[in-house]
Scaffold this active site. Structure first.
Site, short mmCIF file in Angstrom:
data_model
loop_
_atom_site.label_atom_id
_atom_site.label_comp_id
_atom_site.label_asym_id
_atom_site.label_seq_id
_atom_site.Cartn_x
_atom_site.Cartn_y
_atom_site.Cartn_z
N HIS A 1 0.85 -1.19 0.00
CA HIS A 1 0.00 0.00 0.00
C HIS A 1 0.88 1.23 0.00
O HIS A 1 1.94 1.22 0.62
CB HIS A 1 -0.92 0.01 1.23
CG HIS A 1 -2.08 0.92 1.08
ND1 HIS A 1 -2.01 2.26 1.37
CD2 HIS A 1 -3.34 0.69 0.62
CE1 HIS A 1 -3.18 2.80 1.11
NE2 HIS A 1 -4.00 1.88 0.66
N ASP B 1 -7.95 -5.53 0.21
CA ASP B 1 -8.45 -6.39 -0.86
C ASP B 1 -8.04 -7.85 -0.71
O ASP B 1 -8.50 -8.71 -1.45
CB ASP B 1 -7.96 -5.87 -2.21
CG ASP B 1 -8.61 -4.55 -2.55
OD1 ASP B 1 -9.79 -4.40 -2.23
OD2 ASP B 1 -7.93 -3.68 -3.11
N1 CMC Z 1 4.11 -7.53 -4.84
C1 CMC Z 1 5.44 -7.50 -5.04
N2 CMC Z 1 6.20 -6.40 -4.93
C2 CMC Z 1 5.57 -5.26 -4.60
C3 CMC Z 1 4.18 -5.21 -4.36
C4 CMC Z 1 3.45 -6.40 -4.49
N3 CMC Z 1 2.13 -6.41 -4.27
N4 CMC Z 1 3.83 -3.95 -4.03
C5 CMC Z 1 4.95 -3.24 -4.08
N5 CMC Z 1 6.00 -4.01 -4.41
C6 CMC Z 1 7.41 -3.60 -4.50
C7 CMC Z 1 7.66 -2.84 -5.79
O1 CMC Z 1 8.10 -3.69 -6.83
C8 CMC Z 1 8.71 -1.85 -5.35
O2 CMC Z 1 9.96 -2.53 -5.36
P1 CMC Z 1 11.31 -1.70 -5.67
O3 CMC Z 1 11.44 -0.67 -4.60
O4 CMC Z 1 12.38 -2.75 -5.61
O5 CMC Z 1 11.14 -1.10 -7.03
C9 CMC Z 1 8.38 -1.55 -3.90
O6 CMC Z 1 7.64 -2.68 -3.43
C10 CMC Z 1 7.52 -0.29 -3.73
O7 CMC Z 1 6.42 -0.41 -4.62
P2 CMC Z 1 5.76 0.83 -5.38
O8 CMC Z 1 5.03 0.33 -6.56
O9 CMC Z 1 6.81 1.88 -5.61
O10 CMC Z 1 4.79 1.33 -4.25
P3 CMC Z 1 3.52 2.22 -4.48
O11 CMC Z 1 3.27 2.90 -3.21
O12 CMC Z 1 3.68 3.06 -5.69
O13 CMC Z 1 2.37 1.14 -4.81
C11 CMC Z 1 0.56 -0.35 -4.64
C12 CMC Z 1 1.39 0.73 -3.94
C13 CMC Z 1 -0.69 -0.65 -3.80
C14 CMC Z 1 0.10 0.15 -6.01
C15 CMC Z 1 1.43 -1.63 -4.79
O14 CMC Z 1 1.83 -2.10 -3.52
C16 CMC Z 1 0.69 -2.72 -5.57
O15 CMC Z 1 0.73 -2.72 -6.82
N6 CMC Z 1 0.03 -3.69 -4.85
C17 CMC Z 1 -0.76 -4.70 -5.51
C18 CMC Z 1 -2.11 -4.13 -5.92
C19 CMC Z 1 -3.04 -3.95 -4.74
O16 CMC Z 1 -3.20 -4.83 -3.91
N7 CMC Z 1 -3.69 -2.79 -4.71
C20 CMC Z 1 -4.71 -2.49 -3.70
C21 CMC Z 1 -4.33 -1.33 -2.82
S1 CMC Z 1 -5.41 -1.21 -1.39
C22 CMC Z 1 -6.96 -0.83 -2.05
C23 CMC Z 1 -7.03 0.54 -2.57
O17 CMC Z 1 -6.81 1.48 -1.81
O18 CMC Z 1 -7.34 0.70 -3.75
#
Ligand code: CMC
Length: 434
Positions: free
Chosen positions: A311, A369
């Site tokens: 998140h 989720d």
């Molecule tokens: N699985 C594997 N690696 C992950 C995941 C994951 N679910 N989430 C983040 N990472 C890694 C990502 O690859 C990155 O690695 P690095 O620093 O080596 O490049 C690091 O963690 C930080 O990720 P980010 O994408 O920069 O973080 P963000 O804050 O931009 O993204 C997120 C947050 C929710 C989009 C992401 O965690 C994600 O894609 N999760 C899966 C989708 C999901 O479950 N979304 C629902 C969110 S809660 C409901 C809502 O509010 O909508």
């Protein structure tokens, strides 16, 4: 909205031998913010923050999240207490008006909402224009956007009465629209709302009743549905809420703005994650395949992510996930669903991921989720309905944030700037010389 800003300190920005003082504000909770509104006019520079990871975009008194501690408060009340002791329409009132209602006020509010649950009969034709296999979110984006073509008397954002009516209409009609999108997709007749039922029970009935027989709402499912709505009601300045705020900053009507929010919510990184998560758990199928999927999630060359994990704000357990996990256990237990294979995979996956250094180091925990899909699946909702249900629940958050924004005297059209990396001005080259 009361002005809670206190300018007790300033931050100093220095570059090129010049210094600029920037006011700082202390919120009632959370980190201090540096106010850069006058930075460009005084220093001639922009700040750069793609994805708004360090940018506060507005003042808001609705929802507070402490991502490190895993705390979520609506108007100061914790989501755990609200999920346990309150119910969705009371939380709607709290978000919209700032205080918990007394009995009479709540009764009046519930009466008002239930009297707006039907949609204009002519809107039925809208549904019939969609393909039957359209995703219900596609249908919802279109139909909610179309509300501005039907409810002209609640599109003037400068009229507080019209804003109020639009808010009530959106909260009341969204379950009807989501249920109709579902009914249309499975070729069943639309079921009209019943105002003697609770918000959650009415939604279940509109989704699952057929004219051929009586439908009795199971109180266990009613409670679970209400809890899912409550847990998704608002979540601060997330992508869809920020979309609603940006769309409405131009003065667009509320129905158009909420349609924009629904479109944004659909993405798998946001509200679409509940559908993607259940599909992932099913694809994993059995606990012995978990290591393979964990390895894929950690592989930089593989776009696969563990859905329902991670998140932007929570660097600890999403407090909603804790309640949702408990609820999943309760619902499956009460429905007599034993040894649900998807729940087994989810529990094992959670355990394995939480013990893995990759997820620990990046502070990736289960989000809301991760477990919601298991409950919705047990309730017989198809995966395509998971995100529409999120949209129904989040409507009050969007509407409350929209109302707060419209009444904020500091309202300005949202207009970010950019770090331009394209070519500088160059002369046009006629086609015969290219
Ligand atoms: N699985 C594997 N690696 C992950 C995941 C994951 N679910 N989430 C983040 N990472 C890694 C990502 O690859 C990155 O690695 P690095 O620093 O080596 O490049 C690091 O963690 C930080 O990720 P980010 O994408 O920069 O973080 P963000 O804050 O931009 O993204 C997120 C947050 C929710 C989009 C992401 O965690 C994600 O894609 N999760 C899966 C989708 C999901 O479950 N979304 C629902 C969110 S809660 C409901 C809502 O509010 O909508």
């Amino acid at each position: 909205m009361p002005d809670t800003k206190t300018e007790t300190r300033t931050a100093t920005l220095s570059f090129d031998g010049k210094s600029f003082e920037l006011p700082m504000h202390s919120p009632t909770a959370g980190p201090d913010v540096i106010d850069i509104q006058k930075l460009y006019s005084s220093a001639g520079v922009f700040t750069h923050d793609p994805g708004f990871t360090s940018t506060s975009s507005c003042e808001s008194g609705l929802t507070f999240i402490d991502g490190d501690e895993g705390i979520l408060l609506h108007r100061g009340y914790s989501i755990d207490e609200l999920a346990e002791q309150s119910h969705y329409l009371e939380v709607c009132y709290l978000l919209l008006y700032g205080e918990l209602p007394d009995k009479k006020t709540l009764d009046n509010f519930e009466f008002t909402i239930t009297r707006h649950t039907m949609i204009h009969e002519q809107m039925h034709n809208f549904f019939r224009g969609f393909r039957r296999d359209a995703h219900p979110m596609a249908t919802m984006v279109g139909v909610v956007g179309a509300m501005s073509a039907f409810y002209h008397d609640s599109t003037d954002i400068h009229d507080s009465w019209q804003r109020e009516v639009a808010s009530h209409r959106l909260i009341a009609k969204m379950p009807t629209i989501a249920a109709m999108a579902y009914k249309y997709s499975i070729g069943q007749p639309f079921v009209y709302p019943r105002n003697d039922l609770s918000y959650a029970a009415n939604f279940l009935r509109m989704c699952f009743a057929v004219p051929a027989e009586e439908y009795v709402v199971d109180p266990v499912l009613e409670r679970a549905m209400d809890r899912i709505f409550t847990l998704h009601a608002d979540h601060e300045q997330n992508a869809s809420t920020s979309t609603v705020r940006l769309a409405s900053s131009s003065g667009a009507n509320p129905f158009a703005c909420i349609a924009a929010g629904i479109a944004c919510l659909w993405g798998p990184a946001h509200g679409g994650a509940n559908q993607a998560c259940l599909e992932m758990l099913r694809e994993i199928g059995t606990p012995d395949r978990i290591p393979e999927f964990i390895a894929r999630a950690k592989d930089k060359n593989d776009p696969f992510r563990l859905m329902g994990f991670g998140h932007r704000v929570y660097k600890n357990f999403d407090p909603r996930a804790r309640v949702m996990k408990k609820s999943a256990d309760e619902v499956l237990d009460l429905l007599g669903i034993e040894d649900n294979p998807t729940l087994q995979v989810a529990k094992e996956l959670e355990k394995v991921a939480l013990e893995d250094d990759y997820f620990a180091d990046k502070k990736l925990y289960p989000n809301v989720d991760f477990y919601s899909g298991i409950i919705l699946d047990a309730m017989q909702f198809p995966t395509a309905m998971f995100t529409p249900i999120f949209a129904v629940a989040r409507t009050v958050g969007w509407v409350s944030q929209w109302k707060e924004m419209i009444s904020d005297p500091a309202l300005k059209i949202g207009r970010p700037r950019q770090l331009y990396t394209g070519p500088v001005q160059r002369p046009y080259v006629p086609i015969e010389k290219r």
